[in-house]
Structure formats: C-alpha cells, structure tokens
Design an enzyme around this catalytic site. Structure first.
Site: not given
Length: 290
Positions: A15, A17, A48, A77, A107, A109, A168, A179, A219, A271
């Site tokens: 997948s 992103e 994102t 996202h 949540r 950043d 969650k 992550q 990062f 991903h």
C-alpha cells in the site's frame, strides 16, 4: 471497498501513502506520480495532511479523484487538529457521497511552531475520541489507526502505549498502520506483544525510504524512531561522499531489503511512505514478491 476486507482477500500486499501538495499548481505533477505508481497495484492508498492539517482542504478532492479517475482504493487521513463535530460530520458526509469507505483516524501533530499538541476541542483530544465519534456516526466506514513499534514519544511506557492501541481498536478501529521504523525486529516484537495482549487486528508495517540525511533526522526526532548505528553511519558516509543522491541510493536499497524481510517473515503487507517519489517506490517494489 473496506480495507480490512481487502486485506483478508489478498496477502501479501503493498500500500502507498501520499501527501497532497500545498499549492494546486502542483497537482498535475502529483497526479503524474500517481499514474507512474499504478503498476505497483497498491491494495490501498492513503492521503495525509501537511503539518498541523495545513492541506486538509485538499484531502477530500484528492481521495475522490484517486478513486474515480484512477480506480484506486483511497483512505483519507483525519486528525483532531482543528476538529469539531460539525467539521468532521461534513467531511465524513462528503467522503460517503464520494464512495470513499476508509479513514485513518489520528490525533495529529502540533501545528508548525508549536512544540506540544494542544487540543482545539474538548471532544477530540485523542485519536480514540475520533475513532469513537466516527464509529457512532458512520458505522459502515472502515477505520485504520496508528501503531508505534518504538512507542509513541509522548507515552509513559510501551505498556501504556499498547493499551492506547487496544483502546482505539476496541472502540472501532479495524487495523493499524505503524509509524516508520528501521529495525524489523522492533516491528515483530511489537506485533508479538500486541498478540499477547489480545490484540488480533492486522498490523501493517510502515516503511520509509531515506532520501536525505537532514530529512530523516527531522522525521526521526518528530516521531521517536531510531536508526541502527550501522545504518546511520552508512547514510552519513554517503552524504559526505555524494550528498542527497548518494544518500537516496543507500536509503532505497535499505528500504527494499527491509520490505523483503518483512514480507518473508510474515507481515501482512508493507505500507510505503512514498514521499511522492515514484522512482524510489518503483525501485523498492521491484525486489518484492506480492
């Protein structure tokens, strides 16, 4: 289609992103990257935000176009940054009208220039608040959540962080995307601890190709990921010898080996954080069997 169901029908998978450009003038180039990556056959593609939700307004239009124009299965996202019940209802309603069935609930950043996350609403302080709200309002959506192989940088302990993940998922998450990390043993240890804690949802490992030394240091500091010392030394040597081009060559080769090892050892898929760089992604997947 719902990503959890796609995962059950096809393993292993890749997948992708993407992050939307800040300026619409850059959209043609962005969708040019998308076109180049269609042969990758991604199981799904996620879109994102920019830092602090700065490209939120573009997300809906882009995910709709990815689905209708390119036949990809998109996942939008959605974060707690700037969130309110009315805004989220409006966004989710528009997704439903566009036929988008998947959301990654985060949540988010802190906005640029803000060191700590300060909730904009009492209703949405944590990703779990977002998951609970979406599940109640739009029960047919498939919800992804984030997992942290090296522990969220704000978590008190790995045990507490794992409990947040369990919470969650219990509230309505269907799978987790991790992550970035650079030591595969950390991912497999994370999955083993999750399974021991009774978490059975799919855990999709996130892999980032390092394309510049400065970027990966930034990062890693932001998300709490660590680089193995030998890998960091190799990147630093490449940077000194040939700058970003040499770093990218090392980083892409490492990401390819990392992805190969993840699939070989039983990860459901990989991903790839594309950084909107088609050539890097194509080079990585050229060594994968999926």
């Amino acid at each position: 289609m719902r990503i959890r169901e796609l995962m059950e029908a096809r393993r292993p998978f890749v997948s992708l992103e993407f992050f939307p450009p800040k300026e619409r003038e850059a959209w043609d180039g962005f969708f040019g990257v998308v076109e180049k990556l269609i042969p990758v056959r991604p199981l799904f593609v996620s879109v994102t935000y920019g830092a602090g939700g700065s490209t939120h307004a573009h997300t809906l239009e882009i995910v709709s176009r990815l689905k209708t124009a390119y036949g990809l299965e998109p996942m939008a996202h959605l974060t707690c940054v700037g969130a309110s019940k009315d805004k989220i209802r409006g966004f989710l309603g528009a997704l439903a009208q566009a036929g988008v069935d998947n959301v990654l609930a985060l949540r988010g950043d802190p906005p640029k220039g803000q060191e700590t996350f300060v909730p904009d609403s009492e209703d949405f302080q944590h990703a779990s608040d977002l998951v609970a709200f979406i599940r109640a309002e739009y029960p047919n959506l498939c919800l992804g959540v984030a997992g942290y192989p090296e522990c969220h940088p704000e978590a008190v302990s790995p045990q507490e962080d794992l409990e947040h993940l369990r919470h969650k998922l219990a509230l309505g998450g269907s799978f987790a995307v991790t992550q970035l990390f650079f030591d595969n043993d950390r991912y497999f240890d994370f999955v083993a601890r999750a399974r021991a804690a009774g978490i059975d949802a799919p855990m999709v490992p996130g892999v980032l190709p390092v394309l510049s030394l400065a970027s990966i240091k930034r990062f890693a500091a932001l998300c709490g990921a660590s680089l193995p010392p030998a890998y960091m030394a190799e990147l630093e040597a490449a940077d000194a010898a040939g700058g970003n081009a040499a770093v990218a060559e090392v980083g892409i080769a490492y990401a390819r080996k990392q992805a190969q090892d993840l699939l070989r050892r039983g990860a459901p898929g990989v991903h790839l954080y594309t950084l909107n760089k088609a050539e890097a992604v194509l080079s990585i997947v050229s060594g994968l069997e999926y």
